[in-house]
Design a protein around this motif. Structure first.
Motif, PDB file in Angstrom:
ATOM      1  N   CYS A 129      -0.479  -4.147   2.811  1.00 37.94           N
ATOM      2  CA  CYS A 129      -1.936  -4.085   2.807  1.00 37.94           C
ATOM      3  C   CYS A 129      -2.355  -2.666   2.424  1.00 37.94           C
ATOM      4  O   CYS A 129      -1.990  -1.700   3.099  1.00 37.94           O
ATOM      5  CB  CYS A 129      -2.493  -4.440   4.182  1.00 37.94           C
ATOM      6  N   GLY A 130      -3.101  -2.567   1.329  1.00 39.35           N
ATOM      7  CA  GLY A 130      -3.535  -1.243   0.894  1.00 39.35           C
ATOM      8  C   GLY A 130      -2.373  -0.438   0.354  1.00 39.35           C
ATOM      9  O   GLY A 130      -1.523  -0.957  -0.384  1.00 39.35           O
ATOM     10  N   GLU A 131      -2.291   0.805   0.724  1.00 37.57           N
ATOM     11  CA  GLU A 131      -1.245   1.697   0.225  1.00 37.57           C
ATOM     12  C   GLU A 131       0.000   1.575   1.083  1.00 37.57           C
ATOM     13  O   GLU A 131      -0.039   1.791   2.295  1.00 37.57           O
ATOM     14  CB  GLU A 131      -1.731   3.146   0.206  1.00 37.57           C
ATOM     15  N   ALA A 132       1.108   1.221   0.457  1.00 38.68           N
ATOM     16  CA  ALA A 132       2.361   1.027   1.185  1.00 38.68           C
ATOM     17  C   ALA A 132       3.075   2.353   1.399  1.00 38.68           C
ATOM     18  O   ALA A 132       3.109   3.211   0.505  1.00 38.68           O
ATOM     19  CB  ALA A 132       3.263   0.076   0.421  1.00 38.68           C
ATOM     20  N   SER A 133       3.665   2.523   2.557  1.00 35.62           N
ATOM     21  CA  SER A 133       4.525   3.672   2.806  1.00 35.62           C
ATOM     22  C   SER A 133       5.836   3.488   2.034  1.00 35.62           C
ATOM     23  O   SER A 133       6.187   2.367   1.649  1.00 35.62           O
ATOM     24  CB  SER A 133       4.834   3.781   4.301  1.00 35.62           C
ATOM     25  N   PRO A 134       6.571   4.569   1.786  1.00 34.92           N
ATOM     26  CA  PRO A 134       7.876   4.425   1.113  1.00 34.92           C
ATOM     27  C   PRO A 134       8.801   3.470   1.860  1.00 34.92           C
ATOM     28  O   PRO A 134       9.549   2.717   1.221  1.00 34.92           O
ATOM     29  CB  PRO A 134       8.417   5.854   1.103  1.00 34.92           C
ATOM     30  N   GLU A 135       8.757   3.483   3.186  1.00 35.91           N
ATOM     31  CA  GLU A 135       9.613   2.592   3.968  1.00 35.91           C
ATOM     32  C   GLU A 135       9.275   1.130   3.701  1.00 35.91           C
ATOM     33  O   GLU A 135      10.162   0.298   3.488  1.00 35.91           O
ATOM     34  CB  GLU A 135       9.455   2.886   5.465  1.00 35.91           C
ATOM     35  N   VAL A 136       7.981   0.815   3.677  1.00 38.28           N
ATOM     36  CA  VAL A 136       7.556  -0.564   3.438  1.00 38.28           C
ATOM     37  C   VAL A 136       7.869  -0.977   2.005  1.00 38.28           C
ATOM     38  O   VAL A 136       8.375  -2.082   1.754  1.00 38.28           O
ATOM     39  CB  VAL A 136       6.052  -0.723   3.742  1.00 38.28           C
TER      40      VAL A 136
END
Length: 261
Positions: free
Chosen positions: A118-125
């Protein structure tokens, strides 16, 4: 959702053609739902979108009432693995959202799912999504005549574990046709050359569930929602796949313009 024991038989070409139609509609439905995931939307909003889309396309929401499941869509967020029941939960920016949906058209099932940020993903996601998607692709590639069910699980397992992730083992893929759950079970782990020999006419729902932490899961008090025991992220992808003389054919592909696998 737990497997039921149903009689197994190979699907005829004309039956697979009917499943192509139901699968195409479900692929379009999931692409639409993925586009709807945004900060502020609730999981129940997504369920209503799914139910409306399915009915508007002349299909039956397969999950609604299945083994008393109360909704048309499963929405699992972050550490929720599968079978999350839609409700008032608001999806927030950065959440990892897994959508699992099934429908029936003229008596034939399609079952599929995906995970999106959802929205901006973190590098982990982002990395977890890509590894899980690729795990599914490798499992699908192994679903060829002459291979075995164990080859599918082995392909999924070796890739995901080599990337540093764990596979959920309590929940597995399955055959599909007139019923959502038909033999054989399709685990996301296995040994090459073991299990049923795959033949043209098999139709399988292949669905890796990949965890950032350990493989252990538990079910919440609602009796449905599966979460990771350690509270770490989990990701899920699924396609309904027909095995033909030429190899695997994904019946639930998203539209070519869709950004999700």
């Amino acid at each position: 959702m737990a497997n039921r024991v149903e009689a197994f038989r190979l699907k005829r070409p004309e039956e697979i053609e009917k499943m192509r139609v139901s699968g195409k509609i479900l692929g379009e439905c999931l692409a639409h739902l993925a586009d709807e995931v945004r900060p502020g939307i609730t999981t129940l909003d997504l369920d209503r979108e799914a139910d409306t889309f399915i009915r508007d396309h002349g299909c039956i929401p397969g999950f609604l009432g299945y083994q008393d499941y109360p909704n048309s869509l499963c929405v699992s967020v972050n550490d929720e693995v599968v079978h999350g029941i839609p409700g008032p939960r608001v999806i927030e920016d950065g959440d990892l959202v897994s959508l699992d949906c099934g429908l029936i058209l003229d008596g034939w099932w399609a079952d599929s799912g995906l995970s999106v940020a959802c929205g901006e993903a973190s590098p982990e996601v982002s990395r977890l999504i890509e590894v899980t998607r690729e795990s599914l692709e490798r499992g699908i590639a192994a679903a060829r005549p002459g291979n075995t069910i164990g080859d599918i699980g082995h392909a999924v397992q070796t890739y995901a574990e080599a990337e540093g992730y764990a596979l959920v083992r309590e929940y597995v893929g399955h055959g599909i046709g007139r019923n959502m759950h038909e033999p054989p079970q399709v685990p996301n782990h296995g040994q090459p050359g073991t299990g049923n020999v795959i033949k043209p006419g098999y139709v399988l729902a292949i669905e890796p569930m990949v965890n950032v932490g350990g493989p252990q899961v538990r079910v919440l008090r609602d009796g449905w929602t599966v979460v990771t025991v350690d509270g770490k992220l989990s990701c899920y992808f699924e396609h309904t796949v027909a095995v033909t003389e030429d190899g695997p054919e994904v019946l639930t592909l998203r539209p070519s313009h869709a950004v999700v696998g």
